[in-house]
Design a protein around this motif. Structure first.
Motif, PDB file in Angstrom:
ATOM      1  N   PHE A 191      59.345 119.769  13.470  1.00  0.00           N
ATOM      2  CA  PHE A 191      60.727 119.938  12.949  1.00  0.00           C
ATOM      3  C   PHE A 191      61.697 119.534  14.082  1.00  0.00           C
ATOM      4  N   LEU A 192      61.413 119.686  15.228  1.00  0.00           N
ATOM      5  CA  LEU A 192      62.177 119.690  16.495  1.00  0.00           C
ATOM      6  C   LEU A 192      62.134 118.019  16.815  1.00  0.00           C
ATOM      7  N   GLN A 193      61.044 117.684  16.784  1.00  0.00           N
ATOM      8  CA  GLN A 193      60.927 116.027  17.328  1.00  0.00           C
ATOM      9  C   GLN A 193      61.096 115.101  15.972  1.00  0.00           C
ATOM     10  N   LEU A 194      61.152 115.532  14.717  1.00  0.00           N
ATOM     11  CA  LEU A 194      61.563 114.320  13.703  1.00  0.00           C
ATOM     12  C   LEU A 194      62.875 114.462  13.349  1.00  0.00           C
ATOM     13  N   HIS A 195      63.840 115.386  13.829  1.00  0.00           N
ATOM     14  CA  HIS A 195      65.179 115.581  13.373  1.00  0.00           C
ATOM     15  C   HIS A 195      65.852 114.699  14.334  1.00  0.00           C
ATOM     16  N   ASP A 196      66.681 113.983  13.669  1.00  0.00           N
ATOM     17  CA  ASP A 196      67.419 112.900  14.519  1.00  0.00           C
ATOM     18  C   ASP A 196      69.038 112.808  13.625  1.00  0.00           C
ATOM     19  N   VAL A 197      69.956 112.761  14.364  1.00  0.00           N
ATOM     20  CA  VAL A 197      71.156 112.777  13.649  1.00  0.00           C
ATOM     21  C   VAL A 197      71.495 111.639  13.053  1.00  0.00           C
ATOM     22  N   HIS A 198      70.966 110.392  13.018  1.00  0.00           N
ATOM     23  CA  HIS A 198      70.850 109.378  12.248  1.00  0.00           C
ATOM     24  C   HIS A 198      69.756 109.357  11.248  1.00  0.00           C
ATOM     25  N   GLY A 199      68.994 110.484  11.088  1.00  0.00           N
ATOM     26  CA  GLY A 199      67.730 110.251  10.088  1.00  0.00           C
ATOM     27  C   GLY A 199      66.388 110.940  10.737  1.00  0.00           C
ATOM     28  N   LEU A 200      65.521 110.383  10.150  1.00  0.00           N
ATOM     29  CA  LEU A 200      64.071 110.974  10.446  1.00  0.00           C
ATOM     30  C   LEU A 200      63.398 110.112  11.644  1.00  0.00           C
ATOM     31  N   ASN A 201      63.011 110.556  12.828  1.00  0.00           N
ATOM     32  CA  ASN A 201      62.681 109.820  13.792  1.00  0.00           C
ATOM     33  C   ASN A 201      61.144 109.657  13.624  1.00  0.00           C
ATOM     34  N   LEU A 202      60.594 109.035  12.761  1.00  0.00           N
ATOM     35  CA  LEU A 202      59.077 108.765  12.657  1.00  0.00           C
ATOM     36  C   LEU A 202      58.501 107.789  13.156  1.00  0.00           C
ATOM     37  N   ASP A 203      58.406 107.920  14.674  1.00  0.00           N
ATOM     38  CA  ASP A 203      57.595 106.989  15.429  1.00  0.00           C
ATOM     39  C   ASP A 203      56.220 106.927  15.273  1.00  0.00           C
ATOM     40  N   PHE A 204      55.451 106.145  15.781  1.00  0.00           N
ATOM     41  CA  PHE A 204      54.111 106.240  15.925  1.00  0.00           C
ATOM     42  C   PHE A 204      53.270 107.662  16.056  1.00  0.00           C
ATOM     43  N   PHE A 205      53.820 108.158  17.300  1.00  0.00           N
ATOM     44  CA  PHE A 205      52.996 109.441  17.486  1.00  0.00           C
ATOM     45  C   PHE A 205      53.579 110.557  16.766  1.00  0.00           C
ATOM     46  N   ASN A 206      54.684 110.747  16.281  1.00  0.00           N
ATOM     47  CA  ASN A 206      55.446 111.815  15.254  1.00  0.00           C
ATOM     48  C   ASN A 206      54.708 111.412  14.078  1.00  0.00           C
ATOM     49  N   ALA A 207      54.483 110.045  13.583  1.00  0.00           N
ATOM     50  CA  ALA A 207      53.806 110.008  12.261  1.00  0.00           C
ATOM     51  C   ALA A 207      52.459 110.720  12.247  1.00  0.00           C
ATOM     52  N   ALA A 208      51.676 110.286  13.422  1.00  0.00           N
ATOM     53  CA  ALA A 208      50.241 110.618  13.435  1.00  0.00           C
ATOM     54  C   ALA A 208      50.017 112.146  13.521  1.00  0.00           C
ATOM     55  N   SER A 209      51.188 112.817  14.244  1.00  0.00           N
ATOM     56  CA  SER A 209      51.272 114.170  14.270  1.00  0.00           C
ATOM     57  C   SER A 209      51.472 114.828  13.000  1.00  0.00           C
ATOM     58  N   LEU A 210      52.372 114.221  12.129  1.00  0.00           N
ATOM     59  CA  LEU A 210      52.827 114.805  10.827  1.00  0.00           C
ATOM     60  C   LEU A 210      51.707 114.669   9.863  1.00  0.00           C
ATOM     61  N   ILE A 211      50.869 113.731   9.845  1.00  0.00           N
ATOM     62  CA  ILE A 211      49.611 113.155   9.104  1.00  0.00           C
ATOM     63  C   ILE A 211      48.525 114.239   9.243  1.00  0.00           C
ATOM     64  N   ALA A 212      48.268 114.289  10.642  1.00  0.00           N
ATOM     65  CA  ALA A 212      47.331 115.367  10.749  1.00  0.00           C
ATOM     66  C   ALA A 212      47.669 116.950  10.399  1.00  0.00           C
ATOM     67  N   CYS A 213      49.074 117.147  10.694  1.00  0.00           N
ATOM     68  CA  CYS A 213      49.448 118.456  10.194  1.00  0.00           C
ATOM     69  C   CYS A 213      49.207 118.634   8.701  1.00  0.00           C
ATOM     70  N   ALA A 214      49.337 117.641   8.006  1.00  0.00           N
ATOM     71  CA  ALA A 214      49.385 117.556   6.517  1.00  0.00           C
ATOM     72  C   ALA A 214      47.862 117.676   5.975  1.00  0.00           C
ATOM     73  N   VAL A 215      47.036 117.093   6.702  1.00  0.00           N
ATOM     74  CA  VAL A 215      45.525 117.218   6.480  1.00  0.00           C
ATOM     75  C   VAL A 215      45.113 118.516   6.664  1.00  0.00           C
ATOM     76  N   ILE A 216      45.462 118.853   7.834  1.00  0.00           N
ATOM     77  CA  ILE A 216      44.827 120.411   8.028  1.00  0.00           C
ATOM     78  C   ILE A 216      45.344 121.453   7.106  1.00  0.00           C
ATOM     79  N   ALA A 217      46.532 121.267   6.851  1.00  0.00           N
ATOM     80  CA  ALA A 217      47.131 122.164   5.953  1.00  0.00           C
ATOM     81  C   ALA A 217      46.706 121.907   4.422  1.00  0.00           C
ATOM     82  N   LEU A 218      46.265 120.936   3.911  1.00  0.00           N
ATOM     83  CA  LEU A 218      45.523 120.539   2.732  1.00  0.00           C
ATOM     84  C   LEU A 218      44.286 121.244   2.594  1.00  0.00           C
ATOM     85  N   THR A 219      43.532 120.929   3.854  1.00  0.00           N
ATOM     86  CA  THR A 219      42.158 121.462   4.142  1.00  0.00           C
ATOM     87  C   THR A 219      42.047 123.104   3.976  1.00  0.00           C
TER      88      THR A 219
END
Length: 266
Positions: free
Chosen positions: A52-80
């Motif tokens: 939440f702290l890393q993705l939030h940006d005043v101009h939108g979502l900061n979905l860079d390479f490593f943030n995207a990887a972290s977000l997908i990993a978080c989603a994968v673990i939550a789904l599992t």
């Protein structure tokens, strides 16, 4: 609040959960599911706070390479973890917890590439959410296929390890794999459809490779599911097709992001 503390807390909890589960399995005993789930949920809580702290940006979502990887990993673990409530897939967590720890640390400590924040239009956010869920579900399918391959190999050579002895029967493992594949393919279909509806041009310069490779991955998974239904595909053939589709999908997303952010800087 700085994301450092929740990132470190998530990484430590992931490491502790993976170590506990690994030690129990090497001792040929099953880990306490409630303790494992508790550690996983706590790790997810801190992982989510860090994101939440890393993705939030005043101009939108900061979905860079490593943030995207972290977000997908978080989603994968939550789904599992959610799947563990109904089906026996807790052995997947032995692979996923280290993945979560690595990605949350990478997002915190590795330098990000050049990227423009993403507009938070509801349609775009829906497309991103569907894409992440599709990648997450198909990532689970890939890890399931790896465990299935390991189980098949050890059973054929009659040397089952402590890990394999805690697996469900081979037929159940295979059924779970195709359940994940069906769910992932349907989510990928919705992701491509939402992209066509809400993105201005799916074949714009910065999206063309992603669109084409994702479409190829969609076809690969569709052929695999058709082959399972009509021809009874299973075993090594199913695993090869699963890995091929997943590689195309990861190239579509992470390959294009890697080139754009770290090589072309666009």
């Amino acid at each position: 609040m700085h994301p450092l503390l929740p990132s470190l807390a998530a990484a430590c909890l992931y490491a502790g959960a993976a170590t506990y589960q690994g030690l129990r399995l090497t001792q040929r005993s099953s880990p306490d599911k409630r303790l494992l789930a508790l550690l996983g949920v706590l790790a997810l809580f801190f992982h989510g706070g860090s994101l939440f702290l890393q993705l939030h940006d005043v101009h939108g979502l900061n979905l860079d390479f490593f943030n995207a990887a972290s977000l997908i990993a978080c989603a994968v673990i939550a789904l599992t973890l959610l799947a563990c409530l109904r089906i026996p897939v807790e052995n997947l967590l032995l692979l996923l917890f280290p993945l979560g720890g690595l990605t949350v640390l990478a997002a915190e400590f590795l330098p990000s590439g050049t990227i423009r924040p993403i507009d938070e239009h509801p349609g775009i956010l829906a497309h991103i959410l569907l894409s992440i869920l599709a990648y997450g579900m198909l990532t689970i399918a890939v890890f399931q296929s790896i465990l299935l391959l390991l189980q098949d190999y050890q059973l054929k050579h009659k040397h089952p390890s402590g890990l394999i002895k805690n697996f469900p029967p081979l037929q159940t493992m295979e059924s779970l794999l195709f359940g994940f594949l069906w769910a992932g393919w349907l989510l990928l279909s919705l992701s491509l459809l939402s992209g066509a509806l809400f993105l201005d041009d799916l074949f714009a310069q910065h999206l063309a490779h992603k669109t084409i490779l994702s479409s190829f991955a969609w076809v690969v998974f569709a052929v695999l599911l058709w082959g399972r239904h009509r021809l009874g595909w299973r075993g090594h053939k199913a695993i090869r097709w699963t890995l091929a589709g997943f590689c195309l999908l990861m190239l579509a997303y992470f390959g294009s992001k890697l080139v754009r952010e770290f090589i072309l800087h666009i």
